[in-house]
Design a protein around this motif. Structure first.
Motif, mmCIF file in Angstrom:
data_model
loop_
_atom_site.group_PDB
_atom_site.id
_atom_site.type_symbol
_atom_site.label_atom_id
_atom_site.label_comp_id
_atom_site.label_asym_id
_atom_site.label_seq_id
_atom_site.Cartn_x
_atom_site.Cartn_y
_atom_site.Cartn_z
ATOM 1 N N LYS A 31 0.850 -1.184 0.000
ATOM 2 C CA LYS A 31 0.000 0.000 0.000
ATOM 3 C C LYS A 31 0.888 1.237 0.000
ATOM 4 O O LYS A 31 1.824 1.340 0.797
ATOM 5 N N CYS A 32 0.584 2.168 -0.929
ATOM 6 C CA CYS A 32 1.410 3.363 -1.097
ATOM 7 C C CYS A 32 0.585 4.611 -0.850
ATOM 8 O O CYS A 32 -0.595 4.677 -1.204
ATOM 9 N N LEU A 33 1.210 5.604 -0.264
ATOM 10 C CA LEU A 33 0.629 6.919 -0.045
ATOM 11 C C LEU A 33 1.424 7.915 -0.874
ATOM 12 O O LEU A 33 2.647 7.979 -0.758
ATOM 13 N N LYS A 34 0.734 8.697 -1.698
ATOM 14 C CA LYS A 34 1.413 9.592 -2.636
ATOM 15 C C LYS A 34 0.995 11.030 -2.372
ATOM 16 O O LYS A 34 -0.154 11.312 -2.053
ATOM 17 N N GLU A 35 1.955 11.944 -2.554
ATOM 18 C CA GLU A 35 1.673 13.366 -2.360
ATOM 19 C C GLU A 35 2.631 14.203 -3.196
ATOM 20 O O GLU A 35 3.812 13.848 -3.340
ATOM 21 N N ASP A 36 2.132 15.320 -3.716
ATOM 22 C CA ASP A 36 2.965 16.264 -4.455
ATOM 23 C C ASP A 36 3.747 17.122 -3.472
ATOM 24 O O ASP A 36 3.167 17.697 -2.534
ATOM 25 N N ILE A 37 5.050 17.220 -3.704
ATOM 26 C CA ILE A 37 5.926 17.969 -2.810
ATOM 27 C C ILE A 37 6.793 18.908 -3.641
ATOM 28 O O ILE A 37 7.314 18.521 -4.694
ATOM 29 N N GLN A 38 6.957 20.136 -3.151
ATOM 30 C CA GLN A 38 7.785 21.105 -3.847
ATOM 31 C C GLN A 38 9.260 20.729 -3.766
ATOM 32 O O GLN A 38 9.662 19.871 -2.978
ATOM 33 N N ALA A 39 10.055 21.402 -4.589
ATOM 34 C CA ALA A 39 11.490 21.133 -4.622
ATOM 35 C C ALA A 39 12.168 21.645 -3.349
ATOM 36 O O ALA A 39 11.731 22.633 -2.750
ATOM 37 N N ASN A 40 13.218 20.945 -2.955
ATOM 38 C CA ASN A 40 14.052 21.343 -1.813
ATOM 39 C C ASN A 40 13.253 21.465 -0.519
ATOM 40 O O ASN A 40 13.415 22.413 0.247
ATOM 41 N N GLN A 41 12.386 20.497 -0.289
ATOM 42 C CA GLN A 41 11.618 20.462 0.957
ATOM 43 C C GLN A 41 12.022 19.239 1.770
ATOM 44 O O GLN A 41 12.161 18.144 1.245
ATOM 45 N N LEU A 42 12.191 19.467 3.056
ATOM 46 C CA LEU A 42 12.490 18.366 3.962
ATOM 47 C C LEU A 42 11.203 17.660 4.354
ATOM 48 O O LEU A 42 10.223 18.301 4.723
ATOM 49 N N VAL A 43 11.215 16.342 4.247
ATOM 50 C CA VAL A 43 10.066 15.521 4.629
ATOM 51 C C VAL A 43 10.490 14.610 5.774
ATOM 52 O O VAL A 43 11.506 13.918 5.674
ATOM 53 N N MET A 44 9.742 14.637 6.852
ATOM 54 C CA MET A 44 10.027 13.792 8.007
ATOM 55 C C MET A 44 8.775 12.997 8.363
ATOM 56 O O MET A 44 7.656 13.457 8.119
ATOM 57 N N GLY A 45 8.990 11.814 8.901
ATOM 58 C CA GLY A 45 7.849 10.984 9.246
ATOM 59 C C GLY A 45 8.159 10.014 10.368
ATOM 60 O O GLY A 45 9.326 9.702 10.648
ATOM 61 N N GLU A 46 7.104 9.550 11.001
ATOM 62 C CA GLU A 46 7.189 8.522 12.030
ATOM 63 C C GLU A 46 6.186 7.424 11.687
ATOM 64 O O GLU A 46 5.074 7.716 11.253
ATOM 65 N N TYR A 47 6.600 6.194 11.869
ATOM 66 C CA TYR A 47 5.728 5.068 11.552
ATOM 67 C C TYR A 47 5.734 4.071 12.701
ATOM 68 O O TYR A 47 6.670 4.024 13.513
ATOM 69 N N GLU A 48 4.667 3.294 12.765
ATOM 70 C CA GLU A 48 4.567 2.225 13.750
ATOM 71 C C GLU A 48 3.642 1.153 13.198
ATOM 72 O O GLU A 48 2.569 1.466 12.672
ATOM 73 N N VAL A 49 4.066 -0.101 13.288
ATOM 74 C CA VAL A 49 3.273 -1.221 12.775
ATOM 75 C C VAL A 49 3.039 -2.211 13.901
ATOM 76 O O VAL A 49 3.866 -2.376 14.808
ATOM 77 N N SER A 50 1.888 -2.859 13.847
ATOM 78 C CA SER A 50 1.572 -3.870 14.862
ATOM 79 C C SER A 50 2.446 -5.104 14.646
ATOM 80 O O SER A 50 2.760 -5.483 13.514
ATOM 81 N N ASP A 51 2.834 -5.707 15.726
ATOM 82 C CA ASP A 51 3.749 -6.856 15.668
ATOM 83 C C ASP A 51 2.965 -8.147 15.516
ATOM 84 O O ASP A 51 2.062 -8.440 16.302
ATOM 85 N N VAL A 52 3.292 -8.891 14.466
ATOM 86 C CA VAL A 52 2.701 -10.219 14.248
ATOM 87 C C VAL A 52 3.853 -11.202 14.039
ATOM 88 O O VAL A 52 4.667 -11.018 13.129
#
Length: 206
Positions: A31-52
């Motif tokens: 599964k992919c999440l897509k977004e338009d982003i301007q040039a020279n922009q910093l993108v930061m993210g945090e993720y967490e997945v359930s443990d199986v």
């Protein structure tokens, strides 16, 4: 003046929220999440997945050309960041992998992303520059305003490009229509002249 500035800051904060999403990822799917982003922009993210047990999830961030900007395997909880080089549609994909001998179940994935101004730590800026809380809020307000102005300028530029493309397309369609009409008139004239010679040769008309 103070109340007006705080009110504007509150409004901008409401229309400029963090991007947070949570979804269930079926086994052996992507599964992919897509977004338009301007040039020279910093993108930061945090993720967490359930443990199986026995199941793993990988993530990958890339642009439309397939360039990998960030990647990690067997994720559980963590952070990522990358810098956009050009204006493009960037996507973050989560890939589930389950062994063939195991019956997989869906895993829950949560993702929070920030970009541009959202990635700045204004508390740290305020401490480093010894700014008052109000001055920090005004700095955040100024950066948000500049970011919104840049977004509107980009939208206007894209609208102009689309309008130019539409005008060029309309001109080409017009020229093609005129050309097609001339071809049809020429063909009709040729058919009339040919049939006239044919009937004269058969002495059906004088």
């Amino acid at each position: 003046m103070l109340k007006s500035a705080l009110a504007i800051l509150t409004i901008l904060g409401c229309i400029w929220p963090l991007h947070s999403v949570m979804f269930h990822l079926p086994p052996n799917t992507q599964k992919c999440l897509k977004e338009d982003i301007q040039a020279n922009q910093l993108v930061m993210g945090e993720y967490e997945v359930s443990d199986v047990p026995g199941q793993v999830i990988d993530y990958i961030a890339r642009d439309t050309k397939g360039h990998i900007l960030s990647q990690k395997e067997h994720i559980t909880k963590g952070k990522f960041s990358f810098m956009s080089e050009v204006y493009d549609a960037y996507e973050i994909c989560f890939i589930s992998k389950v062994p063939p001998h195991q019956r997989g179940i869906s895993q829950e994935v949560s993702l929070v992303t920030k970009k541009g101004v959202e990635t700045k730590s204004y508390e740290g800026i305020g401490e480093a520059s010894k700014l008052k809380p109000l001055e920090v809020d005004l700095k955040r307000l100024e950066d948000l305003s500049d970011s919104i102005v840049r977004d509107f300028a980009l939208m206007r530029k894209r609208e102009e490009e689309m309008r130019d493309t539409n005008e060029k397309t309309n001109s080409r369609v017009l020229f093609f229509s005129i050309f097609s009409m001339c071809c049809l008139l020429g063909l009709a004239t040729w058919q009339v002249l040919y049939l006239r010679r044919y009937f004269k040769a058969k002495k059906l008309i004088e």
